[in-house]
Design a protein around this motif. Structure first.
Motif, PDB file in Angstrom:
ATOM      1  N   SER A   1      39.258  47.154  51.854  1.00  0.00           N
ATOM      2  CA  SER A   1      38.410  45.986  52.107  1.00  0.00           C
ATOM      3  C   SER A   1      37.479  46.321  53.261  1.00  0.00           C
ATOM      4  CB  SER A   1      39.265  44.795  52.557  1.00  0.00           C
ATOM      5  OG  SER A   1      39.990  44.254  51.515  1.00  0.00           O
ATOM      6  N   ALA A   2      36.595  45.403  53.560  1.00  0.00           N
ATOM      7  CA  ALA A   2      35.780  45.512  54.769  1.00  0.00           C
ATOM      8  C   ALA A   2      36.648  45.167  55.976  1.00  0.00           C
ATOM      9  CB  ALA A   2      34.610  44.551  54.677  1.00  0.00           C
TER      10      ALA A   2
ATOM     11  N   THR B   1      32.870  40.603  56.049  1.00  0.00           N
ATOM     12  CA  THR B   1      32.232  40.005  54.868  1.00  0.00           C
ATOM     13  C   THR B   1      31.704  38.606  55.202  1.00  0.00           C
ATOM     14  OG1 THR B   1      33.796  41.261  53.533  1.00  0.00           O
ATOM     15  CG2 THR B   1      32.533  39.575  52.394  1.00  0.00           C
TER      16      THR B   1
ATOM     17  N   GLU C   1      32.508  47.241  52.796  1.00  0.00           N
ATOM     18  CA  GLU C   1      33.487  48.171  52.215  1.00  0.00           C
ATOM     19  C   GLU C   1      32.986  49.616  52.277  1.00  0.00           C
ATOM     20  OE1 GLU C   1      33.307  45.063  51.259  1.00  0.00           O
ATOM     21  OE2 GLU C   1      35.376  44.426  51.001  1.00  0.00           O
TER      22      GLU C   1
ATOM     23  N   PHE D   1      35.994  45.712  45.869  1.00  0.00           N
ATOM     24  CA  PHE D   1      35.154  44.508  45.807  1.00  0.00           C
ATOM     25  C   PHE D   1      33.820  44.722  45.108  1.00  0.00           C
ATOM     26  CE2 PHE D   1      32.456  41.672  48.855  1.00  0.00           C
ATOM     27  CZ  PHE D   1      32.695  40.492  48.168  1.00  0.00           C
TER      28      PHE D   1
ATOM     29  N   ARG E   1      35.220  36.653  46.341  1.00  0.00           N
ATOM     30  CA  ARG E   1      35.963  36.843  47.585  1.00  0.00           C
ATOM     31  C   ARG E   1      37.412  37.237  47.297  1.00  0.00           C
ATOM     32  NH1 ARG E   1      33.581  35.393  52.266  1.00  0.00           N
ATOM     33  NH2 ARG E   1      34.976  37.028  52.966  1.00  0.00           N
ATOM     34  N   GLY E   2      37.889  38.157  48.082  1.00  0.00           N
ATOM     35  CA  GLY E   2      39.247  38.673  47.875  1.00  0.00           C
ATOM     36  C   GLY E   2      39.317  39.691  46.748  1.00  0.00           C
ATOM     37  N   GLY E   3      38.155  40.131  46.264  1.00  0.00           N
ATOM     38  CA  GLY E   3      38.092  40.947  45.055  1.00  0.00           C
ATOM     39  C   GLY E   3      38.660  42.356  45.162  1.00  0.00           C
ATOM     40  N   SER E   4      38.908  42.845  46.375  1.00  0.00           N
ATOM     41  CA  SER E   4      39.483  44.193  46.492  1.00  0.00           C
ATOM     42  C   SER E   4      40.868  44.284  45.856  1.00  0.00           C
ATOM     43  CB  SER E   4      39.620  44.609  47.952  1.00  0.00           C
ATOM     44  OG  SER E   4      38.382  44.561  48.574  1.00  0.00           O
ATOM     45  N   ASP E   5      41.592  43.179  45.854  1.00  0.00           N
ATOM     46  CA  ASP E   5      42.897  43.182  45.180  1.00  0.00           C
ATOM     47  C   ASP E   5      42.707  43.510  43.712  1.00  0.00           C
ATOM     48  OD1 ASP E   5      44.113  42.282  47.522  1.00  0.00           O
ATOM     49  OD2 ASP E   5      44.008  40.168  46.943  1.00  0.00           O
TER      50      ASP E   5
HETATM   51  N1  ASP Z   1      35.806  41.935  51.797  1.00  0.00           N
HETATM   52  C1  ASP Z   1      35.844  41.039  50.679  1.00  0.00           C
HETATM   53  C2  ASP Z   1      36.198  39.636  51.131  1.00  0.00           C
HETATM   54  O1  ASP Z   1      36.393  39.413  52.302  1.00  0.00           O
HETATM   55  C3  ASP Z   1      36.745  41.500  49.597  1.00  0.00           C
HETATM   56  C4  ASP Z   1      38.187  41.656  49.994  1.00  0.00           C
HETATM   57  O2  ASP Z   1      38.509  41.826  51.161  1.00  0.00           O
HETATM   58  O3  ASP Z   1      39.041  41.612  49.121  1.00  0.00           O
HETATM   59  O4  ASP Z   1      36.262  38.745  50.330  1.00  0.00           O
END
Ligand code: ASP
Ligand code: MG
Length: 411
Positions: free
Chosen positions: A41-42, A47, A74, A137, A151-155
């Motif tokens: 992630s970043a 982000t 990222e 992401f 958002r949260g897309g790295s998962d």
């Molecule tokens: N950096 C992105 C976010 O904050 C993606 C991630 O962390 O999963 O949503």
């Protein structure tokens, strides 16, 4: 070589020190003989900062440029992670989404992954590279533009790579040490689960337990990716954290696996609408078009051909919902007496695959709430979940009482 995917969230790469710590964990897995794909992630907060820049520059932004900006956090951590690994003599290089290339559709800011070709990265593994560090992401659209996965897309990036490369496991390193029976911040008896079934995790994730992006759990379930959630701040063994897996792998489980809540709910009631075929479509069609995520729905009994229709949605969508309904009234497309909104409610849910075969869970839940004097306003159920809407001031009490009653502190 077996492949392992390791994903590090924003707090786990928030500083150079933490990146070093994470890189050491990667080194341990490389020493065990894995080819490792690291998804980053970043840095935490990054982000949000980038989203803020975009909002300030252009409130009605072009989503393609939004993605160009917000995907950049990222890129930084991917390069830094690769450098850190190289400093530790671990052969590593970074990959941005387009270099893989991680192909998505064109739905900017919430793109869906369509394909992850494995040949580029596998060729490098074949040449002796041990770690591919991939920026989470982000991907590339058929038009050749940078996209992001929401958002949260790295998962979701991590699980998709695990599926594409047939990884032995996908480890999600985060700032909590696993998935809990409920939020430990509001219930001190909350217990970390060793295992949880995909379906339960999917319910918990979408009910507001923020450990994993819901889509990543959907994907893991579909492709049977073994997913493990664990802390990057503790020394880890192979059994650490929580394993999200197929229900067949869980021998004995409690009927109820967890209690989830969602604080920012609103309840809206349209008083006195005509009780006729098509009325639900006439209400919920326009709400969907207005982007209102309706959750629970109740149609009350009808009298003299009129009925009341109640639904819930997130509090920040109330204004949009009210406008959509009032517009219909003004146009003469829908006739109702008034809208009554209560933006002070919360949703509390019990979740567990054991409910499929155990009777009486709903009855017990309602009894517990009644013993605490908590009034239930709306109820919905699915095969493995029962949700109730209650006044927000009772939310924590309800969670604690249910956690006690179903003895979730005991394995
Ligand atoms: N950096 C992105 C976010 O904050 C993606 C991630 O962390 O999963 O949503
Ligand atoms: Mg996250």
């Amino acid at each position: 070589m077996p492949v392992l995917v390791m994903k590090f969230g924003g707090t786990s790469v928030a500083t150079l020190d933490r990146i070093r710590r994470a890189a050491k964990r990667v080194g341990v897995e490389v020493a065990k003989g894995y080819d490792v794909i690291v998804i980053v992630s970043a840095m935490s907060g990054e982000t949000n900062k980038l989203v803020g820049y975009v909002d300030e520059t252009s409130p009605l932004y072009d989503a393609r440029e939004y993605d160009a900006v917000v995907s950049s956090g990222e890129n930084v951590t991917a390069g830094l992670m690769a450098l850190t690994l190289q400093e530790m003599d671990v052969p590593a290089r970074s990959w941005q989404g387009w270099q893989v290339p991680l192909m998505t559709n064109s739905a900017h800011a919430s793109a869906r992954i369509e394909e992850i070709p494995t040949d580029n990265i596998n060729a490098k593994f074949g040449e002796g590279m041990k770690v591919a560090v991939v920026a989470g992401f982000q991907g590339i659209s058929p038009e050749g533009r940078i996209t992001t996965l929401g958002r949260g897309g790295s998962d979701t990036t991590a699980v998709a790579f695990a599926a594409a490369f047939g990884a032995e496991r996908c480890d999600i390193y985060t700032d909590v040490d696993g998935v809990y029976t409920t939020d430990p911040r509001i219930c001190e008896k909350a217990r970390k689960l060793d295992k949880i079934a995909f379906e339960e995790m999917l319910e918990l994730a979408s009910l507001g337990a923020k450990v994993l992006q819901t889509r990543s759990v959907e994907l893991a379930m579909r492709f049977k990716v073994k997913l493990r959630v664990l802390s990057s701040f503790e020394e880890q063994s192979d059994e650490a954290g929580t394993l999200v897996c197929d229900e067949e792998e869980i021998m004995e489980s409690n009927v109820v696996a967890g209690v989830a809540y969602s604080r920012d709910e609103a309840k809206m009631t349209l008083l006195s609408v005509a009780d006729r075929p098509g009325i639900a479509a006439a209400i919920f069609g326009p709400l969907a078009e207005a982007g209102v995520n309706v959750d629970m729905i109740v149609q009350n009994i009808s009298e003299d051909g009129r009925t009341d229709m109640t639904f819930s949605c997130p509090t920040n969508e109330v204004a949009r919902a009210e406008k959509a309904m009032n517009d219909l009234k003004t146009n003469g497309e829908l006739n109702f007496a008034e809208i009554v909104t209560d933006a002070d409610v919360a949703k509390v849910s019990v979740v567990g695959i054991g409910m499929r075969s155990a009777a009486g869970v709903a009855a017990k839940m309602f009894k517990v709430l009644s013993d605490e004097g908590v009034n239930i306003q709306v109820i919905t159920t699915s095969e493995i979940k029962i949700s109730v809407l209650v006044a927000r001031k009772y939310m924590e009490l309800a969670v604690q009482a249910l956690h006690d009653a179903f003895e979730l502190e005991k394995a």
